[in-house]
Write a protein that holds these residues in place. Structure first.
Motif, PDB file in Angstrom:
ATOM      1  N   LEU A   1       0.861  -1.176   0.000  1.00 45.82           N
ATOM      2  CA  LEU A   1       0.000   0.000   0.000  1.00 45.82           C
ATOM      3  C   LEU A   1       0.900   1.230   0.000  1.00 45.82           C
ATOM      4  CD1 LEU A   1      -2.792   1.374   0.462  1.00 45.82           C
ATOM      5  CD2 LEU A   1      -2.456   1.026   2.908  1.00 45.82           C
ATOM      6  N   VAL A   2       0.707   2.120  -0.966  1.00 42.08           N
ATOM      7  CA  VAL A   2       1.516   3.333  -1.071  1.00 42.08           C
ATOM      8  C   VAL A   2       0.708   4.507  -0.540  1.00 42.08           C
ATOM      9  CG1 VAL A   2       2.826   4.839  -2.607  1.00 42.08           C
ATOM     10  CG2 VAL A   2       2.680   2.393  -3.096  1.00 42.08           C
ATOM     11  N   MET A   3       1.283   5.204   0.434  1.00 43.79           N
ATOM     12  CA  MET A   3       0.575   6.294   1.092  1.00 43.79           C
ATOM     13  C   MET A   3       1.466   7.524   1.184  1.00 43.79           C
ATOM     14  SD  MET A   3      -1.059   4.119   4.253  1.00 43.79           S
ATOM     15  CE  MET A   3      -2.310   5.333   4.603  1.00 43.79           C
ATOM     16  N   GLN A   4       0.846   8.610   1.575  1.00 45.21           N
ATOM     17  CA  GLN A   4       1.583   9.841   1.868  1.00 45.21           C
ATOM     18  C   GLN A   4       2.587   9.566   2.985  1.00 45.21           C
ATOM     19  OE1 GLN A   4      -0.987  12.707   3.685  1.00 45.21           O
ATOM     20  NE2 GLN A   4       0.569  14.292   3.830  1.00 45.21           N
ATOM     21  N   LEU A   5       3.826   9.976   2.784  1.00 43.97           N
ATOM     22  CA  LEU A   5       4.831   9.866   3.836  1.00 43.97           C
ATOM     23  C   LEU A   5       4.640  11.022   4.816  1.00 43.97           C
ATOM     24  CD1 LEU A   5       7.377   8.431   4.927  1.00 43.97           C
ATOM     25  CD2 LEU A   5       8.732   9.998   3.530  1.00 43.97           C
ATOM     26  N   VAL A   6       4.367  10.703   6.045  1.00 45.01           N
ATOM     27  CA  VAL A   6       4.062  11.721   7.048  1.00 45.01           C
ATOM     28  C   VAL A   6       5.317  12.024   7.862  1.00 45.01           C
ATOM     29  CG1 VAL A   6       2.629  12.331   9.027  1.00 45.01           C
ATOM     30  CG2 VAL A   6       1.684  10.917   7.183  1.00 45.01           C
ATOM     31  N   PRO A   7       5.911  13.204   7.685  1.00 44.32           N
ATOM     32  CA  PRO A   7       7.053  13.586   8.526  1.00 44.32           C
ATOM     33  C   PRO A   7       6.544  14.085   9.871  1.00 44.32           C
ATOM     34  CG  PRO A   7       6.524  15.378   7.034  1.00 44.32           C
ATOM     35  CD  PRO A   7       5.553  14.255   6.710  1.00 44.32           C
ATOM     36  N   GLY A   8       7.377  14.084  10.848  1.00 45.42           N
ATOM     37  CA  GLY A   8       6.965  14.621  12.136  1.00 45.42           C
ATOM     38  C   GLY A   8       7.379  13.721  13.278  1.00 45.42           C
ATOM     39  N   ILE A   9       6.678  13.853  14.395  1.00 45.93           N
ATOM     40  CA  ILE A   9       7.001  13.080  15.593  1.00 45.93           C
ATOM     41  C   ILE A   9       5.752  12.347  16.059  1.00 45.93           C
ATOM     42  CG2 ILE A   9       6.521  15.034  17.138  1.00 45.93           C
ATOM     43  CD1 ILE A   9       8.783  13.955  18.935  1.00 45.93           C
ATOM     44  N   VAL A  10       5.943  11.107  16.502  1.00 42.64           N
ATOM     45  CA  VAL A  10       4.841  10.330  17.060  1.00 42.64           C
ATOM     46  C   VAL A  10       4.451  10.951  18.398  1.00 42.64           C
ATOM     47  CG1 VAL A  10       4.162   8.042  17.906  1.00 42.64           C
ATOM     48  CG2 VAL A  10       5.630   8.246  15.889  1.00 42.64           C
ATOM     49  N   LEU A  11       3.146  11.072  18.637  1.00 38.62           N
ATOM     50  CA  LEU A  11       2.687  11.704  19.872  1.00 38.62           C
ATOM     51  C   LEU A  11       3.240  10.984  21.098  1.00 38.62           C
ATOM     52  CD1 LEU A  11       0.992  13.754  21.424  1.00 38.62           C
ATOM     53  CD2 LEU A  11      -0.985  12.222  21.146  1.00 38.62           C
ATOM     54  N   ALA A  12       3.349   9.661  21.047  1.00 35.33           N
ATOM     55  CA  ALA A  12       3.877   8.916  22.195  1.00 35.33           C
ATOM     56  C   ALA A  12       5.290   9.392  22.551  1.00 35.33           C
ATOM     57  CB  ALA A  12       3.891   7.421  21.883  1.00 35.33           C
ATOM     58  N   ASP A  13       6.106   9.647  21.537  1.00 39.14           N
ATOM     59  CA  ASP A  13       7.471  10.133  21.792  1.00 39.14           C
ATOM     60  C   ASP A  13       7.454  11.557  22.340  1.00 39.14           C
ATOM     61  OD1 ASP A  13       8.440   7.739  20.831  1.00 39.14           O
ATOM     62  OD2 ASP A  13       8.815   8.502  18.808  1.00 39.14           O
ATOM     63  N   HIS A  14       6.534  12.367  21.824  1.00 36.36           N
ATOM     64  CA  HIS A  14       6.437  13.756  22.289  1.00 36.36           C
ATOM     65  C   HIS A  14       6.045  13.793  23.764  1.00 36.36           C
ATOM     66  CE1 HIS A  14       6.059  18.009  22.106  1.00 36.36           C
ATOM     67  NE2 HIS A  14       4.738  18.044  22.101  1.00 36.36           N
ATOM     68  N   ILE A  15       5.094  12.952  24.151  1.00 41.29           N
ATOM     69  CA  ILE A  15       4.685  12.894  25.559  1.00 41.29           C
ATOM     70  C   ILE A  15       5.849  12.418  26.423  1.00 41.29           C
ATOM     71  CG2 ILE A  15       3.150  11.773  27.222  1.00 41.29           C
ATOM     72  CD1 ILE A  15       1.057  11.582  24.973  1.00 41.29           C
ATOM     73  N   ALA A  16       6.577  11.398  25.931  1.00 39.00           N
ATOM     74  CA  ALA A  16       7.698  10.857  26.704  1.00 39.00           C
ATOM     75  C   ALA A  16       8.769  11.913  26.933  1.00 39.00           C
ATOM     76  CB  ALA A  16       8.295   9.650  25.983  1.00 39.00           C
ATOM     77  N   GLU A  17       8.999  12.773  25.944  1.00 40.08           N
ATOM     78  CA  GLU A  17      10.025  13.809  26.077  1.00 40.08           C
ATOM     79  C   GLU A  17       9.561  14.964  26.958  1.00 40.08           C
ATOM     80  OE1 GLU A  17      11.315  15.091  22.271  1.00 40.08           O
ATOM     81  OE2 GLU A  17      12.083  13.131  21.667  1.00 40.08           O
ATOM     82  N   GLN A  18       8.273  15.336  26.836  1.00 39.76           N
ATOM     83  CA  GLN A  18       7.767  16.489  27.581  1.00 39.76           C
ATOM     84  C   GLN A  18       7.252  16.108  28.969  1.00 39.76           C
ATOM     85  OE1 GLN A  18       7.869  19.687  26.295  1.00 39.76           O
ATOM     86  NE2 GLN A  18       9.013  18.761  24.605  1.00 39.76           N
ATOM     87  N   GLU A  19       6.976  14.819  29.170  1.00 37.92           N
ATOM     88  CA  GLU A  19       6.376  14.271  30.390  1.00 37.92           C
ATOM     89  C   GLU A  19       4.894  14.651  30.488  1.00 37.92           C
ATOM     90  OE1 GLU A  19       8.598  15.071  33.902  1.00 37.92           O
ATOM     91  OE2 GLU A  19      10.375  14.001  33.168  1.00 37.92           O
ATOM     92  N   ARG A  20       4.597  15.919  30.489  1.00 40.08           N
ATOM     93  CA  ARG A  20       3.201  16.379  30.451  1.00 40.08           C
ATOM     94  C   ARG A  20       3.128  17.560  29.496  1.00 40.08           C
ATOM     95  NH1 ARG A  20       1.007  17.388  36.440  1.00 40.08           N
ATOM     96  NH2 ARG A  20       2.439  19.129  36.157  1.00 40.08           N
ATOM     97  N   LEU A  21       2.063  17.613  28.704  1.00 43.19           N
ATOM     98  CA  LEU A  21       1.889  18.730  27.784  1.00 43.19           C
ATOM     99  C   LEU A  21       1.099  19.829  28.471  1.00 43.19           C
ATOM    100  CD1 LEU A  21       1.004  16.866  24.448  1.00 43.19           C
ATOM    101  CD2 LEU A  21       3.223  17.181  25.557  1.00 43.19           C
ATOM    102  N   SER A  22       1.236  21.042  27.967  1.00 43.17           N
ATOM    103  CA  SER A  22       0.414  22.134  28.497  1.00 43.17           C
ATOM    104  C   SER A  22      -1.040  21.848  28.170  1.00 43.17           C
ATOM    105  CB  SER A  22       0.836  23.465  27.876  1.00 43.17           C
ATOM    106  OG  SER A  22       0.460  23.507  26.502  1.00 43.17           O
ATOM    107  N   VAL A  23      -1.929  22.460  28.919  1.00 44.04           N
ATOM    108  CA  VAL A  23      -3.358  22.252  28.685  1.00 44.04           C
ATOM    109  C   VAL A  23      -3.729  22.649  27.259  1.00 44.04           C
ATOM    110  CG1 VAL A  23      -5.677  23.016  29.332  1.00 44.04           C
ATOM    111  CG2 VAL A  23      -3.987  22.504  31.112  1.00 44.04           C
ATOM    112  N   GLY A  24      -3.262  23.821  26.820  1.00 46.61           N
ATOM    113  CA  GLY A  24      -3.614  24.290  25.482  1.00 46.61           C
ATOM    114  C   GLY A  24      -3.104  23.372  24.393  1.00 46.61           C
ATOM    115  N   GLU A  25      -1.869  22.907  24.523  1.00 41.81           N
ATOM    116  CA  GLU A  25      -1.288  22.029  23.506  1.00 41.81           C
ATOM    117  C   GLU A  25      -2.041  20.704  23.442  1.00 41.81           C
ATOM    118  OE1 GLU A  25       3.014  19.954  22.411  1.00 41.81           O
ATOM    119  OE2 GLU A  25       2.899  21.495  23.965  1.00 41.81           O
ATOM    120  N   ALA A  26      -2.343  20.121  24.608  1.00 38.89           N
ATOM    121  CA  ALA A  26      -3.083  18.858  24.640  1.00 38.89           C
ATOM    122  C   ALA A  26      -4.456  19.013  23.998  1.00 38.89           C
ATOM    123  CB  ALA A  26      -3.221  18.379  26.079  1.00 38.89           C
TER     124      ALA A  26
END
Length: 425
Positions: free
Chosen positions: A89-114
């Motif tokens: 299956l050929v799809m759009q290549l999505v660049p960026g960061i997986v949310l799970a990794d972002h949470i792991a790095e930030q520990e908790r997101l700000s209310v607005g960002e979440a």
């Protein structure tokens, strides 16, 4: 599968980006249209023989389900085919960061960002539920934040189109659909699963973004599912004090055990989330924090086997030249970008000069490809850095000139265009 393999006489594999129980995902390039793509394989040889026919049907249905969802938060589907014994299956290549990794790095997101992230997921769910599609496996690992600040929902359709008979068979064999940490109570009991199950999973994700961990924790899947079924609903206010009461109440309702007690629709959840999306946490600010870091990580993953920067650069320049001669300018630019991001952190003067040359080549290739937006950014960034360092002023002036050319091509010529870019406020 290995880098350089050609699929369907059109797609060239560049590097692997993920692997599941029965398949593999590669980044690649569409040689015909000169664009990056993601190629997802179903390895038939890795599927139990008695399940291959069913697995193949699901794979094709995933393609059709995802292709029907015309929404910016769902990767576009480009093609479906067979390569040897494998489906792809050929799809759009999505660049960026997986949310799970972002949470792991930030520990908790700000209310607005979440809230901004959750609201974008709601927008996707609105489109999916209107098309009678239920994701059934929403989790932070299936959500990507792109450099443009767009949240993409991945793996839509694998479970969405399973018939009740298939779902019952999977449950009977212990393969309950969904990921235990985010599974709705009715889903854990193999009951009827509808849009409310996706809202429950969204509630789990929102709780994790705000609290730093899912609402329930356990050491094994059966215990986790029992917690979803019988443990009291956790109160987010007990984990942090800055969550507004109305948002905490919405989160509590999303985690209701009974689907009937959850909000009526993803549209209603979207409306209730909107007041809590703060200006400082709009998607652009999310992207600013994660886009460049993730791109660099991807580039390092994609690198060739270890060699000196000079050796790698010589090889990359030769490859980029071949691609450019075939008018595959975007692919050529990506080859040089990967070489650039392999530059040692402790760079000497010679390597710094090489890096400037590579950046100029990348900008010119993007311009030749007609990607004037990215070319403008590349020229402007290089010109600014040269101005700051005081070196190669002729090149800096040429880059500022190319910025104006790109703006003209994009139809952005205004009275402000008469002012040299480096002098604009």
């Amino acid at each position: 599968m290995q880098a350089g393999d050609r699929i369907g006489d059109r797609y060239e594999l560049t590097y692997p980006v993920g692997r599941g129980g029965m398949g593999q995902v590669w980044a690649g390039f569409d040689q015909r249209l000169d664009r990056p793509v993601a190629i997802k394989f179903l390895r038939q040889t890795e599927v139990p023989e008695d399940e291959r026919e069913t697995a193949g049907k699901r794979f094709r249905r995933e393609a059709r389900a995802t292709a029907r969802l015309d929404h910016p938060g769902v990767p576009a589907v480009h093609d479906l085919g067979v390569h040897g014994e494998d489906l792809f299956l050929v799809m759009q290549l999505v660049p960026g960061i997986v949310l799970a990794d972002h949470i792991a790095e930030q520990e908790r997101l700000s209310v607005g960002e979440a809230v901004v992230i959750a609201a974008q997921v709601c927008s996707v769910l609105e489109a999916a539920h209107a098309a009678s599609l239920v994701h059934r496996d929403l989790k932070p690992q299936n959500l990507m934040i792109t450099p443009a600040g767009v949240v993409k929902v991945l793996d839509f359709g694998v479970a969405a189109l399973l018939s009740p008979t298939e779902a019952s068979r999977l449950t009977a064999t212990g393969r309950t659909l969904g990921t235990p940490a985010y599974i709705a109570p009715e889903q854990a009991q193999a009951g009827p699963v509808g849009p409310a199950a996706d809202l429950y999973a969204l509630g789990c994700i929102l709780f994790e973004m705000l609290g730093g961990h899912p609402p329930y924790e356990a050491t094994n899947a059966p215990d986790m599912m029992r917690r979803h079924l019988y443990s009291p609903i956790p109160i987010i206010g007990e984990y942090r004090s800055d969550v507004p009461d109305d948002l905490a109440h919405l989160l509590y309702c999303l985690l209701a055990k009974d689907p009937a007690e959850r909000p009526a629709s993803s549209g209603e959840v979207h409306r209730l989330l909107t007041p809590f999306a703060h200006g400082d946490d709009k998607p652009g600010s999310v992207a600013e924090r994660v886009g460049k870091r993730n791109f660099n990580a991807t580039a390092r993953t994609a690198s060739a086997p270890p060699m000196s920067f000079q050796e790698g650069l010589t090889e990359s320049r030769a490859r980029a030249r071949e691609l450019a001669e075939d008018e595959l300018f975007v692919q050529a630019a990506e080859v040089l970008e990967r070489a650039l991001h392999s530059l040692p952190e402790d760079e000497g003067e010679l390597l710094a000069v090489e890096a400037i040359s590579v950046r100029a080549d990348i900008a010119n290739l993007l311009m030749l490809a007609g990607d004037f937006q990215r070319a403008r950014g590349a020229f402007a960034a290089l010109a600014h850095d040269l101005d700051q360092s005081g070196g190669q002023q002729d090149l800096a002036e040429e880059c500022w000139h190319q910025v104006l050319v790109c703006e003209t091509e994009m139809g952005q010529v205004t009275s402000n265009s008469l002012v040299p870019p480096k002098l604009r406020l």
